[in-house]
Design a protein around this motif. Structure first.
Motif, PDB file in Angstrom:
ATOM      1  N   TRP A  60       0.824  -1.214   0.000  1.00 13.78           N
ATOM      2  CA  TRP A  60       0.000   0.000   0.000  1.00 13.78           C
ATOM      3  C   TRP A  60       0.856   1.262   0.000  1.00 13.78           C
ATOM      4  O   TRP A  60       0.533   2.231  -0.657  1.00 13.78           O
ATOM      5  CB  TRP A  60      -0.910   0.021   1.225  1.00 13.78           C
ATOM      6  CG  TRP A  60      -2.042  -0.952   1.176  1.00 13.78           C
ATOM      7  CD1 TRP A  60      -1.972  -2.324   1.171  1.00 13.78           C
ATOM      8  CD2 TRP A  60      -3.442  -0.631   1.105  1.00 13.78           C
ATOM      9  NE1 TRP A  60      -3.231  -2.864   1.121  1.00 13.78           N
ATOM     10  CE2 TRP A  60      -4.159  -1.854   1.087  1.00 13.78           C
ATOM     11  CE3 TRP A  60      -4.158   0.557   1.094  1.00 13.78           C
ATOM     12  CZ2 TRP A  60      -5.548  -1.911   1.030  1.00 13.78           C
ATOM     13  CZ3 TRP A  60      -5.538   0.515   1.038  1.00 13.78           C
ATOM     14  CH2 TRP A  60      -6.224  -0.719   1.005  1.00 13.78           C
ATOM     15  N   SER A 127     -10.984  -4.440  -3.222  1.00 10.11           N
ATOM     16  CA  SER A 127     -10.011  -3.939  -2.262  1.00 10.11           C
ATOM     17  C   SER A 127      -8.778  -3.420  -3.006  1.00 10.11           C
ATOM     18  O   SER A 127      -8.916  -2.726  -4.005  1.00 10.11           O
ATOM     19  CB  SER A 127      -9.654  -5.041  -1.258  1.00 10.11           C
ATOM     20  OG  SER A 127      -8.976  -4.517  -0.141  1.00 10.11           O
ATOM     21  N   SER A 128      -7.566  -3.745  -2.556  1.00 11.24           N
ATOM     22  CA  SER A 128      -6.372  -3.208  -3.216  1.00 11.24           C
ATOM     23  C   SER A 128      -6.080  -3.901  -4.539  1.00 11.24           C
ATOM     24  O   SER A 128      -5.068  -3.584  -5.190  1.00 11.24           O
ATOM     25  CB  SER A 128      -5.155  -3.303  -2.289  1.00 11.24           C
ATOM     26  OG  SER A 128      -4.859  -4.641  -1.970  1.00 11.24           O
ATOM     27  N   PRO A 162      -9.287   1.315  -2.888  1.00 10.64           N
ATOM     28  CA  PRO A 162      -8.647   2.554  -2.413  1.00 10.64           C
ATOM     29  C   PRO A 162      -8.328   3.463  -3.595  1.00 10.64           C
ATOM     30  O   PRO A 162      -8.333   3.025  -4.755  1.00 10.64           O
ATOM     31  CB  PRO A 162      -7.366   2.056  -1.739  1.00 10.64           C
ATOM     32  CG  PRO A 162      -7.081   0.735  -2.371  1.00 10.64           C
ATOM     33  CD  PRO A 162      -8.409   0.135  -2.708  1.00 10.64           C
ATOM     34  N   VAL A 192     -12.283   1.152   3.569  1.00 10.41           N
ATOM     35  CA  VAL A 192     -11.140   0.942   2.668  1.00 10.41           C
ATOM     36  C   VAL A 192     -11.029   2.001   1.578  1.00 10.41           C
ATOM     37  O   VAL A 192      -9.921   2.491   1.313  1.00 10.41           O
ATOM     38  CB  VAL A 192     -11.179  -0.484   2.077  1.00 10.41           C
ATOM     39  CG1 VAL A 192     -10.072  -0.679   1.035  1.00 10.41           C
ATOM     40  CG2 VAL A 192     -11.023  -1.515   3.191  1.00 10.41           C
ATOM     41  N   PRO A 193     -12.117   2.417   0.903  1.00 11.97           N
ATOM     42  CA  PRO A 193     -11.969   3.454  -0.123  1.00 11.97           C
ATOM     43  C   PRO A 193     -11.489   4.794   0.419  1.00 11.97           C
ATOM     44  O   PRO A 193     -11.099   5.669  -0.357  1.00 11.97           O
ATOM     45  CB  PRO A 193     -13.389   3.580  -0.698  1.00 11.97           C
ATOM     46  CG  PRO A 193     -14.040   2.270  -0.407  1.00 11.97           C
ATOM     47  CD  PRO A 193     -13.487   1.867   0.923  1.00 11.97           C
ATOM     48  N   ILE A 195      -9.062   4.937   2.939  1.00 14.47           N
ATOM     49  CA  ILE A 195      -7.775   4.747   3.631  1.00 14.47           C
ATOM     50  C   ILE A 195      -6.688   5.655   3.076  1.00 14.47           C
ATOM     51  O   ILE A 195      -5.899   6.233   3.828  1.00 14.47           O
ATOM     52  CB  ILE A 195      -7.336   3.263   3.555  1.00 14.47           C
ATOM     53  CG1 ILE A 195      -8.180   2.424   4.511  1.00 14.47           C
ATOM     54  CG2 ILE A 195      -5.854   3.115   3.907  1.00 14.47           C
ATOM     55  CD1 ILE A 195      -7.854   0.938   4.486  1.00 14.47           C
ATOM     56  N   MET A 196      -6.635   5.824   1.744  1.00 14.53           N
ATOM     57  CA  MET A 196      -5.536   6.588   1.151  1.00 14.53           C
ATOM     58  C   MET A 196      -5.632   8.088   1.429  1.00 14.53           C
ATOM     59  O   MET A 196      -4.724   8.839   1.069  1.00 14.53           O
ATOM     60  CB  MET A 196      -5.468   6.349  -0.358  1.00 14.53           C
ATOM     61  CG  MET A 196      -5.219   4.904  -0.758  1.00 14.53           C
ATOM     62  SD  MET A 196      -3.848   4.095   0.117  1.00 14.53           S
ATOM     63  CE  MET A 196      -2.469   5.117  -0.356  1.00 14.53           C
TER      64      MET A 196
END
Length: 607
Positions: A60, A127-128, A162, A192-193, A195-196
């Protein structure tokens, strides 16, 4: 604002959306050892590539604080700002995963096979795995669609993905008109979307927690979560605090805030560079879907639709939030069965009150916004995004109305060029000497046109025009014509006043950015190498070369001659360049005899 079926809104058949979700979940949960899943059913017109995610921190973030790096323009040449000449920023860890996949797996070969079989290609990831799918889709668009090597554009469908790039990334995708190929599903409470939007220092432990929770068997998820409730709450609050900072800063800019405190705060608070792009489909949890494609509005929703009241910050509710990342398949199935979809196109008409509803359409939209818990402030921010988009279109309309004025000015300069040619003197040298009334009038027109173009340039640099302005054919053609006719006069004026003696060469110290922008427009539109459309700076090269000994600049002279030959052949350089009294002709004829005898332009100039 409109309703409709998801398939109609996205352009992708609903059974393909469901299949994308199923394969994305399978790649993420059941096939983590595989680099991707390639679904290629015999006889099918579709080909799917599903990419697994990972919870490893170094998958990540590759560096602190946010893990961003400049995109590799050799692979993604479109991911840059033409106005500001900046490469987009991309998450380095996600980009590295894609590049390794491309170089060390059979992905490129299998994609090529799908292309030869005329398949509709769908890249997907949960997810990622989502960012890898996004980068794969952009790679495909660059390699096959933009050069018109394939007529079936891909789709990229992500679930709980993300963010992957910054505002330039988003701007470039919209400029290329690729936005419609990217469909991102986000459940209302999925962390999660978001997190960044937080730095690695705030999310490192959270990523490890997500790994522990998502690898627990479903029947043990709640028990595992309860034992980690403090860490889960800290992770959630940290991400949302950072999301609040990013959304608030962006909202202030949307609303035209000029408060110096805004810039002061942003100078010492590190804000995430990442921004959304594409079409976002927010899932409410009760079967309703809210569709947006404005990146500024999407950013606000990512923050505002995940707000918890103090009473909701309990273990049971938080457990549900973290579990939402795992239920996309069932959520999507329910939503597609219900088809309760609201697509907000006209953001400036978003109702501000939660009980507004003067007609059926407004009531439908308001009901959807209420389902996502959007406050009055959230709705104001969404409206502001719409107002900004409207203002950009108004700015474009204003400049479109100036096109005839620009064309009239260019015709006047063309007439000046023709009259100079009749007088057996190039218009470059005539303008540089300034001995005639026509030369003075040409200078007045030069300054008038520069004023119009400089206003356009400043709006481009401030992002006050629509994303697609840089690639509008009529403006590229007008800019190229302007650059070829007027830049020689700017160069003549520069060397007439001997500004090079104090300031230095025109190309290094004095070239106006309006010409650089127009040159990038053409090079991008025609897929030319950077710097190759330099015909309008011909005279600047001549002025610099003619003051230096031939032995020092021999290679540069040969390069200029080669380019000049091609430009003369194509009619880009006018005949006036070659008249006897031209600065270029006089300089060239003074070159060594041996050089001239082998020159590619000798037939044009003689000895």
């Amino acid at each position: 604002m409109a309703g409709g079926r998801i398939g109609e809104i996205t352009g992708l058949r609903e059974e393909l959306i469901l299949k994308s979700c199923r394969l994305a979940i399978k790649a993420h949960e059941k096939s983590p050892g595989k680099p991707y899943i390639h679904d290629k059913n015999r006889g099918s017109t579709d080909a799917f590539f599903a990419f697994p995610g990972s919870w490893l921190v170094d998958h990540w973030y590759s560096r602190k604080p946010f893990g961003e790096t400049k995109v590799d323009l050799s692979k993604f040449p479109s991911l840059r700002s033409l106005g500001n000449d900046e490469a987009a920023l991309v998450n380095e860890a996600f980009s590295t995963r894609f590049e390794l996949l491309l170089s060390k797996s059979s992905l490129a070969v299998e994609v090529e096979k799908a292309v030869s079989d005329q398949k509709q290609i769908v890249f997907t990831g949960h997810s990622s795995g989502g960012p890898v799918a996004i980068l794969a889709a952009i790679w495909f668009l660059e390699k096959y669609v933009r050069p018109n090597a394939y007529q079936i554009p891909p789709y990229c469908v992500t679930f709980g993905s993300p963010l992957v790039g910054n505002w330039i990334f988003s701007h470039a995708v919209r400029r290329e008109n690729w936005m419609r190929y990217f469909i991102n599903f986000v459940t209302r409470h999925d962390i999660v979307p978001r997190i960044m939007l937080a730095p690695v220092s705030s999310t490192e432990q959270g990523l490890k927690l997500m790994h522990e929770l998502t690898t627990s068997k479903s029947q043990y998820f709640q028990h595992a979560f309860i034992t980690k409730i403090d860490a889960a709450l800290a992770f959630f609050l940290s991400v949302m605090r950072n999301a609040s900072s990013v959304a608030s800063h962006a909202a202030c800019k949307l609303m035209g805030c000029t408060n110096l405190l805004l810039e002061t705060v942003s100078s010492f608070i590190e804000l995430s560079p990442y921004r959304p792009f594409g079409t976002y489909i927010f899932c409410s949890g009760n079967g309703k879907l809210l569709v947006l494609d404005n990146p500024d509005a999407i950013l606000q929703l990512l923050f505002y639709c995940l707000q918890l009241s103090p009473g909701e910050q309990n273990s049971e509710f938080l457990c549900g939030i973290f579990k939402e990342h795992l239920i996309y398949e069932s959520e999507l199935q329910e939503s597609l069965n219900m088809q309760n979809v609201v697509y907000i196109e006209n953001l400036i008409d978003v109702p501000l009150s939660s009980d507004a509803g003067t007609n059926d359409a407004a009531a439908t939209v308001n009901s959807a916004l209420n389902d996502f818990g959007l406050s009055t402030r959230a709705r104001l921010c969404v409206r502001a995004a719409g107002e900004l988009e409207k203002q950009k279109l108004e700015n474009q309309k204003k400049f479109d109305s100036n096109k005839d004025t620009i064309r009239d000015g260019l015709r006047m300069i063309q007439e000046y060029q023709t009259n100079c040619e009749i007088r057996k003197i190039g218009y470059y040298d005539a303008f540089k000497n300034q001995r005639d009334t026509n030369d003075f009038n040409a200078n007045v027109k030069r300054l008038e046109l520069a004023g119009i173009w400089d206003e356009i340039k400043e709006m481009i640099k401030r992002c006050e025009l629509p994303d697609g302005f840089d690639v509008r054919k009529e403006w590229i053609e007008l800019g190229t014509m302007y650059r070829r006719l007027l830049e020689p006069l700017d160069i003549a004026n520069y060397y007439r006043h001997l500004k090079n003696e104090d300031t230095g060469p025109y190309m290094i110290k004095a070239r106006p950015s309006r010409y650089r922008i127009m040159q990038r427009w053409r090079e991008h539109a025609e897929r030319m190498s950077v710097g190759s459309s330099s015909e309008s700076t011909f005279w600047a090269e001549v002025e610099e070369l003619r003051t230096k000994p031939y032995s020092e600049v021999k290679d540069k002279v040969l390069g200029l001659e080669s380019r000049a030959y091609a430009w003369i052949q194509d009619g880009i350089l006018g005949k006036d360049v070659l008249v006897d009294e031209s600065t270029f002709t006089k300089w060239w004829r003074a070159l060594p005899v041996q050089h001239k005898s082998g020159s590619c332009i000798a037939n044009y100039l003689g000895n």
